[in-house]
Design a protein around this motif. Sequence first.
Motif, PDB file in Angstrom:
ATOM      1  N   VAL A  46      -0.443  12.636  18.480  1.00 31.86           N
ATOM      2  CA  VAL A  46       0.841  13.264  18.159  1.00 31.86           C
ATOM      3  C   VAL A  46       1.816  12.144  17.799  1.00 31.86           C
ATOM      4  O   VAL A  46       2.086  11.261  18.626  1.00 31.86           O
ATOM      5  CB  VAL A  46       1.404  14.057  19.363  1.00 31.86           C
ATOM      6  N   LEU A  48      -0.655  15.589  13.565  1.00 34.42           N
ATOM      7  CA  LEU A  48      -1.679  15.822  14.578  1.00 34.42           C
ATOM      8  C   LEU A  48      -2.977  15.203  14.076  1.00 34.42           C
ATOM      9  O   LEU A  48      -3.290  15.279  12.881  1.00 34.42           O
ATOM     10  CB  LEU A  48      -1.877  17.321  14.817  1.00 34.42           C
ATOM     11  N   ARG A  97      -0.136  21.707  19.435  1.00 31.63           N
ATOM     12  CA  ARG A  97       0.821  22.198  18.432  1.00 31.63           C
ATOM     13  C   ARG A  97       1.738  23.266  19.028  1.00 31.63           C
ATOM     14  O   ARG A  97       2.952  23.221  18.863  1.00 31.63           O
ATOM     15  CB  ARG A  97       0.080  22.763  17.224  1.00 31.63           C
ATOM     16  N   PHE A 135       4.124  20.628  10.943  1.00 30.88           N
ATOM     17  CA  PHE A 135       2.996  19.828  11.409  1.00 30.88           C
ATOM     18  C   PHE A 135       2.121  19.479  10.221  1.00 30.88           C
ATOM     19  O   PHE A 135       1.945  20.293   9.324  1.00 30.88           O
ATOM     20  CB  PHE A 135       2.167  20.615  12.435  1.00 30.88           C
ATOM     21  N   LEU A 137      -6.092  25.609  12.420  1.00 28.87           N
ATOM     22  CA  LEU A 137      -4.716  25.503  12.909  1.00 28.87           C
ATOM     23  C   LEU A 137      -3.757  26.350  12.074  1.00 28.87           C
ATOM     24  O   LEU A 137      -2.622  26.582  12.475  1.00 28.87           O
ATOM     25  CB  LEU A 137      -4.236  24.044  12.858  1.00 28.87           C
TER      26      LEU A 137
END
Length: 177
Positions: free
Chosen positions: A83, A100, A122, A133, A151
């Motif tokens: 992160v 990420l 997340r 992100f 994701l």
Amino acid sequence: MEFAETDRLIFDYITAADADFLWQLDQDVEVMRYLNGGFKTSREDIESVFLPRLAAYANPALGWGLWKVLEKTSAEALGWILVRPFGFFTSHPQIDNIELGWRFKRSSWGKGYASEAAIAVRDGLAYTGISTFSAIAAPDNTASIGVMKKLGMTFSHTQFYEDSIYSEDVVVYTQTL
């Protein structure tokens, strides 16, 4: 900051005390295949390159850093989730776009751990108000691109990513919640 455990996983913030874990993970040439062509990371590089880079962006209060992913029942360390602000080591870091990333033991591949862990991280960050992100991968790293898609990220663009130790063409996937 802490991240909530999932049905199968728990998270632990990585520090310099985890150097042996980081080194062991990087000893599998398949794990390293899309990162550096499959070369094992030396213990010296963990100490002199990897850990100082981690320290440069680590901010536990904001959740920035590496998060060790452990299987809940056995407490086996499976890998980690990265992160940090997107492009942190470039001349144009994006503080409002969180990158990420992930690296997992080959024995844990194909079991959904990377997706499950990345989604949990997340979602924990989103709870704090972060809404954008991104992730990068080598264009032929279909497994990592698959995690990005799970994701909910979509292809954004291809770019030449360069910092002091990495310089490659990558694909960028992004998601705004």
